[in-house]
Scaffold this active site. Structure first.
Site, PDB file in Angstrom:
ATOM      1  N   PRO A 297       0.807  -1.231   0.000  1.00 48.54           N
ATOM      2  CG  PRO A 297       0.090  -0.894   2.215  1.00 48.54           C
ATOM      3  CD  PRO A 297       0.860  -1.864   1.338  1.00 48.54           C
TER       4      PRO A 297
ATOM      5  N   GLY B 259       2.526  -3.987  -6.748  1.00 48.31           N
ATOM      6  CA  GLY B 259       3.531  -3.034  -6.293  1.00 48.31           C
ATOM      7  C   GLY B 259       4.583  -2.849  -7.362  1.00 48.31           C
ATOM      8  N   GLY B 260       5.769  -2.411  -6.942  1.00 45.13           N
ATOM      9  CA  GLY B 260       6.846  -2.157  -7.872  1.00 45.13           C
ATOM     10  C   GLY B 260       7.922  -3.221  -7.829  1.00 45.13           C
ATOM     11  CG  ASP B 261      11.119  -2.960 -10.533  1.00 43.96           C
ATOM     12  OD1 ASP B 261      10.320  -3.740 -11.088  1.00 43.96           O
ATOM     13  OD2 ASP B 261      11.677  -2.016 -11.127  1.00 43.96           O
TER      14      ASP B 261
ATOM     15  CD  GLU C  64       9.096  -7.423   0.765  1.00 43.30           C
ATOM     16  OE1 GLU C  64       8.379  -8.275   1.330  1.00 43.30           O
ATOM     17  OE2 GLU C  64       9.028  -6.210   1.017  1.00 43.30           O
TER      18      GLU C  64
ATOM     19  CG  ASP D  45      17.431  -6.262  -9.296  1.00 40.77           C
ATOM     20  OD1 ASP D  45      18.147  -5.895 -10.242  1.00 40.77           O
ATOM     21  OD2 ASP D  45      16.877  -7.383  -9.263  1.00 40.77           O
TER      22      ASP D  45
END
Length: 587
Positions: A133, A189-191, A196, A538
């Site tokens: 979030p 979500g993103g990268d 994760e 990353d």
């Protein structure tokens, strides 16, 4: 199991009559009351039918149902060109059919649903969904519940949703909780969230296989669960490089139809211990410095990357280092062959057969290509030493909105190799030309100070006499960051060897505790040029300079199919327009 399924009848769309045909592989409908030259045919592959509902049904933007006895609605994948990206946008196509009788309506819906089960065996039925979030514009929940969840419900997919409250919550859940019954894991979500999920699934798979993932000589076992990415972050590099667009609906539809795209993963080790996994970038020098500088200016939001890039460029730094790499077979592919890894890539397909030959012995499956990293291969290693502006390793093109072709335009997603890019020390204006070419279609490798090699493994070390200086500067950086790296190293893996690494970082920080802290990136006014840079893995800073990287071929699978060629679609449409009967094929 019925494979020659066929149903044919007249159906109405609005006030027009169509001749509809369902074969085992396609649903087609053709205008029935026009002359042959003016007839329009629409063909949808059964594999890309999302769902079939009785009545007149609307799903997006809001669900509405008008229950009628003689109507049914078919939802399917519909493609369109994206103005700003190379790939194709997917949207939810919808057609409402009317039948002469309820009996015929039931025949059509039953046959379509049977065809879906027969020809789409890889579709997920139950998914574990993690929502970040806080990522990007903080719209992860809204994106999932308004755009993605209705599509999953339409396709009959049940989801267990977890809204994360802390960093590494998703990773820890995948490592420890029961995953029985799930077909895949989806990250909204993103990268960072994808990373994760990546670490959690790889770690869980190796645990269950009894393998020590921290050992750089171990060949890791591919993960059985697929990963889906719903882009909702500030950076969505992995989604862009594997789908071609940043669009939640497109990504959700790839998940629904069960697309499967294998992906290479790079494991990064220090002192024979796993530090992190990477799929897009392991970068030293310029890219590491930009990330470290940006950490000081997080209050600026995404603008901090532009600002930090300018500061680091003007600092005009280069770093001494020794790069050793294990070359890949040049006969298979080359980073300069001007090809692109697109959907159905032949290089990646051939690599699947090479990496995983058909065998009944699962033990030999994962040990057959182990010898390429053993000591027997030491003679094949190539070593170069000098001063570098940057050293980069990527397992994909790493394309994004700002760099449409990416760091290495001809890199492949699943060929078991990475592209090593060496940028030697050069004049600042020459380096600026290299950076600028990433934003255009010019060849960034066609410069005398740039080398690119397709590799299977890479080692980076410092020249003699630089190790102690590097330890001091890295220790000072860790102190400046408030012990963040110490916590990261302690939690990134699941065994005692990583904790030993963390202890070494603690010891180095203790030595520097009473020193005046001078961050590694000194800015424009600092007289002292740092002796070492840091690694950008990353988007995470690694607290070590000397590392070993190894590429693991097709270690994970995504709900994707690679970038679809929009130009090919346009050419197909132009050819169709030449035919007397216009045919629109959604495939």
């Amino acid at each position: 199991m019925e494979t020659d399924l066929r149903l044919e009848s007249s159906l109405w769309i609005g006030n027009k009559r169509y001749r509809a045909v369902l074969t085992g592989w396609h649903l087609k409908w053709t205008e029935a009351d026009k002359k042959n030259g003016d007839k329009k045919t629409v063909s949808v592959p059964v594999a890309e039918v999302v769902g079939v509902e009785n009545g007149r049904v609307e799903i997006l933007p809001q669900k509405s149902v008008e229950d009628t006895d003689k109507d049914f609605t078919v939802f399917y994948v519909k493609r369109s060109r994206s103005r700003s990206t190379y790939g194709l946008l997917w949207s939810l196509g919808r057609t409402q059919f009317s039948c002469p009788s309820r009996v015929l309506r039931d025949q059509w819906t039953n046959h379509l649903r049977t065809a879906l089960k027969t020809h789409s065996p890889l579709r997920p039925h139950r998914l574990l969904v993690f929502i970040n979030p806080f990522g990007g514009k903080k719209k992860g929940r809204e994106i999932y519940h308004s755009l993605v969840a209705p599509l999953f419900e339409l396709a009959g997919i049940s989801s267990h949703v977890i809204v994360t409250e802390r960093a590494n919550q998703a990773r820890d859940h995948l490592l420890k909780k029961d995953l029985t019954g799930f077909d895949g894991v989806v990250c909204v979500g993103g990268d960072g969230m994808f990373s994760e999920i990546l670490h959690g699934l790889i770690g869980r798979t190796q645990q269950e296989a009894g393998l020590c993932e921290t050992d750089p000589a171990v060949t890791l076992q591919p993960c059985p669960l697929h990963i889906g990415i719903i882009p909702a972050g500030s950076t969505d590099c992995v989604c862009y490089a594997t789908v071609g667009v940043i669009d939640p609906v497109t990504s959700a539809l790839h998940i629904i139809i069960g697309d499967s795209q294998p992906l290479d993963v790079c494991s990064v080790h220090h002192a024979s211990t796993l530090v992190r996994y990477s799929v897009s970038l392991v970068g030293y020098g310029f890219y590491g410095d930009v990330l470290a500088e940006s950490e000081k200016h997080r209050w600026m939001g995404p603008l901090r990357y532009d600002y930090s890039g300018t500061v680091v460029y003007l600092s005009n730094r280069s770093y001494a280092g020794i790069v050793q790499y294990l070359p890949a077979d040049p006969l298979l592919s080359s980073p300069r062959d001007k090809t692109r890894c697109l959907s159905g890539c032949n290089v990646c397909s051939r690599s699947t057969e090479r990496l995983f030959p058909h065998t009944s012995d699962s033990g030999s499956l994962y040990s057959s290509h182990f010898s390429q990293y053993s000591n027997d291969s030491e003679g094949e290693w190539v070593s170069v030493e000098g001063r570098f502006r940057c050293v980069s390793l990527t397992c994909m093109s790493s394309s994004c909105a700002r760099s449409p072709l990416g760091l290495s335009p001809s890199a492949h997603l699943a060929d078991g190799t990475g592209d090593l890019i060496l940028v030697w020390d050069t004049h600042p204006l020459s380096f600026l030309k290299f950076l600028y070419r990433h934003t255009s279609t010019q060849d960034q490798f066609d410069l005398p100070f740039v080398e690119v090699h397709r590799v299977k493994a890479v080692r980076f070390s410092l020249p003699d006499g630089r190790e102690e200086e590097a330890h001091e500067e890295i220790g000072e950086l860790n102190c400046a960051r408030g012990g963040e790296e110490r916590e990261y190293v302690d939690t990134v893996s699941r065994n005692g060897s990583q904790q030993q690494l963390a202890q070494r970082v603690v010891e180095r920080e203790t030595k520097n505790e009473h020193k005046t802290v001078a961050p590694i990136l000194c800015g424009l006014c600092c007289k002292k040029t740092p002796a070492v840079s840091v690694w950008n893995c990353d988007g995470e800073i690694l607290p070590f300079t000397e590392i070993f990287c190894r590429i693991h071929g097709q270690l994970v699978r995504l709900y994707a199919r690679g970038i679809e060629d929009g130009a090919a679609m346009q050419n197909c449409s132009q050819e169709s327009d030449k035919n007397k009967s216009r045919c629109i094929t959604y495939k």
